[in-house]
Design a protein around this motif. Structure first.
Motif, PDB file in Angstrom:
ATOM      1  N   GLN B 132       0.827  -1.206   0.000  1.00 54.72           N
ATOM      2  CA  GLN B 132       0.000   0.000   0.000  1.00 54.72           C
ATOM      3  C   GLN B 132       0.860   1.254   0.000  1.00 54.72           C
ATOM      4  O   GLN B 132       1.852   1.329   0.720  1.00 54.72           O
ATOM      5  N   LYS B 134       0.977   5.288   0.633  1.00 57.54           N
ATOM      6  CA  LYS B 134       0.320   6.440   1.270  1.00 57.54           C
ATOM      7  C   LYS B 134       0.799   7.708   0.586  1.00 57.54           C
ATOM      8  O   LYS B 134       1.980   8.042   0.630  1.00 57.54           O
ATOM      9  N   ASP B 146      -6.025   6.818  -2.283  1.00 58.19           N
ATOM     10  CA  ASP B 146      -4.914   6.733  -1.335  1.00 58.19           C
ATOM     11  C   ASP B 146      -4.863   5.306  -0.768  1.00 58.19           C
ATOM     12  O   ASP B 146      -5.902   4.656  -0.636  1.00 58.19           O
ATOM     13  N   HIS B 147      -3.675   4.822  -0.455  1.00 58.72           N
ATOM     14  CA  HIS B 147      -3.438   3.463   0.044  1.00 58.72           C
ATOM     15  C   HIS B 147      -3.654   2.382  -1.012  1.00 58.72           C
ATOM     16  O   HIS B 147      -3.801   1.205  -0.679  1.00 58.72           O
TER      17      HIS B 147
END
Lengths: 257, 213
Positions: B132, B134, B146-147
């Motif tokens: 993931q 960020k 996001d992620h």
């Protein structure tokens, strides 16, 4: 949350068609590799592996065309194994769009080939495929050996020691197949998977024996594998990749959904 | 028709990145090239790379492409990928220490051995697979949640001197910088060309980017 465990569908390709052998005999036709790869990509496969089992050298070009076609529309890592014997074979596959190649018997015949391949192309694209069979008897400490020729020919090489040596020679990843389990649908050899995964610092892909979704999860939780590979349960649409991932997630495993 | 030059200095397979760029925008003219003139005249430049940093820097220095990269990295939308990101730093710990292009002040460091995950398992090196990311706000993250997970394969990571140059982080197990951004320059540790939908979106964003952060 961090790195996801990977699910890798494997396509055994013979003369441009996907087949799946049970213990490398009884081969069933499972379809067009490009079409199947597209479906796996849509379902969320983390990578795709092609194993070329074409027997005749003349027909080896078919796998190159398959990889070229898949690589132009599927943008996830692609691995090609089978018949990789010299550096030129690797270059050909990478140029066709493969990201990694699997080296199996060529490494057994001449281990330095792995070293040369890693130096030339980088460890990130060298996967050493290990076909192992249990050779210890009931009651003895477990011991596995490397077998070649589709599991028929013993080499006397200890599988765990071999994995460590291949890592030292520059392998970026180990694809571990239990020849006892391959095609049986009775689950991975978890003790073998764990022994190898704990012995090497590089990622290990568990292979051979998946018959249901719990087997995949067990490979991660008990086998300590970083990725799990399966063929027939996905080809014949018994399960989708997405179902497999959701099942693994329900078992507490981090996956990419 | 806009053009993008993919710098070819003999480090790895550039077909994947070229195919992905073409797929991200069928109208763009994608050129895999070692020709300084072609690189200088392209609207955008992609600087990829896999392998070891010593070979990478040697190839860049011997071919003269190091100077070309320093030049175009000042002027046009520029995207470094994987080893192409690490080469933009001041130096790398790999191969007993190698001086790099010093476009982003900072260092490429190796992940520590025997790091443990939350369950006490030893983390494998290379860091390989989907992790993931960020984000720090930037035009290149447009339309990417996001992620989102991107595909990584690397043993070294960027440690920028100035944290403001970091455009994203990932955890393994500690947070590390996995994207760098400054002015017209952007660089990623992961492989957008192998990161399916989100990767293609990032490449599409790059092909539409005017180079302003």
């Amino acid at each position: 949350m961090s790195l996801a465990k990977r699910i890798i569908p494997c396509l055994d390709v013979d003369n441009g068609r996907v087949v799946k052998g049970v213990k490398f005999v009884d081969i069933r036709d499972a379809g067009d590799p490009v079409e199947i790869a597209r479906r796996y990509d849509r379902e969320g496969a983390d990578e795709i592996t092609f194993l070329d089992i074409t027997a005749t050298h003349d027909n080896r070009d078919t796998i190159v065309h398959v990889v070229e076609q898949v690589a132009s529309e599927v943008f996830i890592p692609l691995t090609v194994g089978g018949g990789i014997r010299v550096l030129e074979d690797i270059r050909r596959m990478l140029n066709a769009g493969a990201d990694k190649v699997g080296i199996n018997s060529a490494a057994v015949f001449r281990p330095e080939f792995v070293k040369e391949a890693a130096e030339k192309f980088g460890s990130q694209c060298i996967v050493v495929a290990i076909d192992a069979k249990k050779v210890s008897q009931e009651g003895e400490e477990s011991r596995w050996e490397i077998f070649t020729h589709g599991g028929r020919k013993p080499t006397g090489i200890n599988a765990v020691e071999w994995a460590v040596r291949m890592k030292d020679y520059g392998a970026g990843e180990i694809l571990l197949t239990s020849m006892d389990r391959d095609g049986t649908k009775s689950g991975f050899d978890l003790a073998l998977t764990r022994a190898i995964s704990e012995a090497v610092s590089i990622p290990v892909i568990a292979s051979g024996g998946v018959g249901n979704l719990d087997h995949l999860a067990d490979g991660i939780t008990q086998g300590k594998a970083d990725a799990v590979l399966a063929a027939s349960i996905f080809h014949f649409a018994e399960y989708t990749i997405e179902q497999a991932k959701k099942h693994m997630q329900a078992r507490g495993i981090e996956v990419r959904l | 028709m806009s053009s993008v030059a993919v710098i070819d200095y003999g480090m790895g397979n550039l077909h994947s990145i070229a195919k992905a760029l073409q797929h991200a925008d069928s109208r763009v003219n994608v050129q895999i090239t070692a020709d300084a003139m072609v690189i200088r005249s392209a609207d955008r430049v992609v600087f990829p790379g896999v392998g070891a940093i010593r070979d990478c820097m040697q190839a860049l220095n011997e071919s003269g492409l190091a100077d070309v990269i320093r030049e175009v990295a000042q002027s046009k939308p520029f995207l470094g990928i994987c080893l192409g990101m690490q080469a933009l730093l001041t130096d790398s710990e790999e191969n007993d220490g190698i001086a790099c292009l010093n476009i982003f002040p900072g260092h490429a460091r190796r992940f520590a051995d025997q790091m443990l995950d939350g369950d006490g398992n030893v983390l494998k090196i290379p860091h390989m697979g989907w992790n993931q990311v960020k984000q720090t706000p930037h035009p290149l993250w447009q339309d990417i949640p996001d992620h989102s997970r991107f595909y990584f394969v690397h043993s070294y990571y960027a440690a920028p001197d100035d944290q403001r140059d970091s455009a994203a982080t990932a955890d393994y197990p500690q947070a590390f910088t996995c994207a760098l951004a400054k002015d017209n320059k952007f660089a990623v540790q992961f492989h957008p060309e192998k990161s399916q939908t989100v990767g293609l979106q990032l490449l599409q964003n790059f092909l539409a980017w005017d180079g302003n952060a």
